[in-house]
Every structure is written in structure tokens, then in C-alpha cells.
Design an enzyme around this catalytic site. Structure first.
Site, PDB file in Angstrom:
ATOM      1  N   PHE A  15       0.851  -1.180   0.000  1.00  0.00           N
ATOM      2  CA  PHE A  15       0.000   0.000   0.000  1.00  0.00           C
ATOM      3  C   PHE A  15       0.891   1.235   0.000  1.00  0.00           C
ATOM      4  CE2 PHE A  15      -2.855  -3.239   1.155  1.00  0.00           C
ATOM      5  CZ  PHE A  15      -4.159  -2.769   1.121  1.00  0.00           C
ATOM      6  N   CYS A  16       0.330   2.374  -0.460  1.00  0.00           N
ATOM      7  CA  CYS A  16       1.042   3.656  -0.451  1.00  0.00           C
ATOM      8  C   CYS A  16       1.560   3.926   0.958  1.00  0.00           C
ATOM      9  CB  CYS A  16       0.093   4.769  -0.883  1.00  0.00           C
ATOM     10  SG  CYS A  16       0.817   6.394  -0.847  1.00  0.00           S
ATOM     11  N   PRO A  17       2.789   4.383   1.169  1.00  0.00           N
ATOM     12  CA  PRO A  17       3.820   4.702   0.174  1.00  0.00           C
ATOM     13  C   PRO A  17       4.810   3.554  -0.042  1.00  0.00           C
ATOM     14  CG  PRO A  17       4.499   5.554   2.281  1.00  0.00           C
ATOM     15  CD  PRO A  17       3.230   4.759   2.524  1.00  0.00           C
ATOM     16  N   GLY A  18       4.396   2.320   0.182  1.00  0.00           N
ATOM     17  CA  GLY A  18       5.294   1.162   0.108  1.00  0.00           C
ATOM     18  C   GLY A  18       6.093   1.054  -1.188  1.00  0.00           C
ATOM     19  N   ASP A  42      -1.031   0.189  -6.315  1.00  0.00           N
ATOM     20  CA  ASP A  42      -1.706   1.232  -5.539  1.00  0.00           C
ATOM     21  C   ASP A  42      -1.923   2.459  -6.426  1.00  0.00           C
ATOM     22  OD1 ASP A  42      -0.514   3.849  -4.080  1.00  0.00           O
ATOM     23  OD2 ASP A  42       1.130   2.566  -4.722  1.00  0.00           O
TER      24      ASP A  42
END
Lengths: 78, 138
Positions: A15-18, A42
Site C-alpha cells: 500500500f502507499c507509500p510502500g 496502488d
């Protein structure tokens, strides 16, 4: 001609910011001139990653929307 | 603006607000900005070694529907808030300080805190480190 991809990061489960954080880690570990592909599912990555690449002084090779994810390709420039 | 740190006063101890703070810190760190996080009250309590991996609930506005959606995101692989913060700390410059007043009120000792926490300071030290950078209260 597009440069050869030296490393592909499959961040489709992140998921953001992954995905951006995984790209930053990969760029740190790479040599100047290496080209890295990030796969992200994402919604933010295809907007945020090019902005980060520009700000950080690297080169955006391209963005391609695939089946349910985006492939963002970046060359380490410095 | 790039030269000034992002400063987060982290007060809330629910998982959604902690995750929001971790995401804000990650973005700033990704852009090379220094990030200072000042832990007060329930956020500080969440950084205790014996609490950090515990279920900490959600903000009241989440309701049943929000809780279901957050649970689904976790099942789909969303990292918990402390993992988001740990990654950001590895890749950027993030300094996490516990508020000394909150330490006293909650009867927390420095050895009770997770290794993510860099130290303990008072509010004046926080303001001095904050410089002219933005201050977020979460």
C-alpha cells in the site's frame, strides 16, 4: 531505445507509500546507470513516483499500465 | 522549505492515526526532509515495547464500516503503522522523541520504549529542533 532493466521490484502487494519506499531502497543499493522497474497496484504510485524521480534527479524511462498494475521504469542518474 | 524539517506532534494512539502519521513521515523522508516526531500521551503509550504490536483500535469516526475496511486492508497485506515507520526511518532521517511530561504522567521509563524511539525531550527542545518547519498535530 529503452535501457535494459537491471532489477524488477514486485510491490503489487504494498500500500502507499510502500512501492516508492521499495524503489528508494533499490536505488540506494544500485549503481548509477542501473534501470529499475517497479510494479505497483496502488493508485498513488504512478503519480507520486514520477514526481519523486524528478525531484531526486533520476530519469523516468516510462510508465505502462498492465493488467491490474502499473510498471514504472526508472534509471538511477546520480 | 526543503531545508526545514517536518515536525509531527503525535498524540493519538489509535492504529489509523498512527498509520496516517507514519505515511506523512514517509513522504517527507522520501523527499529528503528531516522529520521530527514528538510523542505525547496515547501515541507515546503505543510506542511501549509491550504495546507496539498490540491491537490499538481505531479512531471513533471509523465505526463498524471503517473497522471492516481497515481489517480488509491489513488482510490484503498493508503493513502495520510501526512497520511503515521503521522502513521510513531506515531510508530517511527521522528522529523520534518522547515528551518528558507524558513520560511522567503515564509512568513510562525510557527502557519501556521500543527502539524506534531515539530519546526523551521537553517541549522547548522540540520547538528548537522544529525551526521554521511545518508542525502537524495528529
Amino acid at each position: 531505445m529503452a535501457p535494459p532493466i537491471s532489477r524488477t521490484i514486485d510491490a503489487r502487494g504494498s500500500f502507499c507509500p510502500g512501492p516508492l519506499m521499495e524503489l528508494i531502497r533499490a536505488i540506494k543499493e544500485s549503481e548509477v546507470g542501473d534501470t529499475i522497474a517497479v510494479w505497483s497496484a496502488d493508485k498513488g504510485s504512478k503519480i507520486d513516483i514520477p514526481k519523486w524521480v524528478d525531484k531526486a534527479g533520476h530519469t523516468l524511462v516510462g510508465i505502462e499500465t498492465k493488467d491490474g498494475y502499473d510498471e514504472i521504469v526508472v534509471t538511477k542518474a546520480r | 522549505m526543503d531545508d526545514e524539517p517536518l515536525n509531527i506532534v503525535l498524540f493519538s494512539g489509535t492504529e489509523d492515526r498512527l498509520q496516517a502519521a507514519a505515511v506523512m513521515a514517509s513522504g517527507a523522508a522520501a523527499l529528503g526532509r528531516k522529520v521530527n516526531i514528538f510523542l505525547q500521551y496515547w501515541a507515546l503509550d503505543a510506542f511501549r515495547k509491550d504495546r507496539i504490536s498490540a491491537s490499538l483500535g481505531l479512531a471513533p469516526e471509523a465505526g463498524e464500516r471503517g473497522a471492516t475496511l481497515v481489517r480488509e486492508a491489513a488482510a490484503a497485506g498493508q503493513q502495520p503503522w510501526h512497520a511503515t515507520l521503521r522502513v521510513a526511518k531506515e531510508l530517511g532521517e527521522i528522529d523520534i522523541q518522547a515528551c518528558s511530561l507524558s513520560m511522567d504522567v503515564l509512568k513510562i521509563e525510557e527502557q519501556d520504549l521500543d527502539a524506534l524511539v531515539d530519546g526523551v525531550e521537553g517541549v522547548t527542545a522540540f520547538y528548537l529542533n522544529a525551526g521554521d518547519g511545518h508542525i502537524l498535530f495528529i
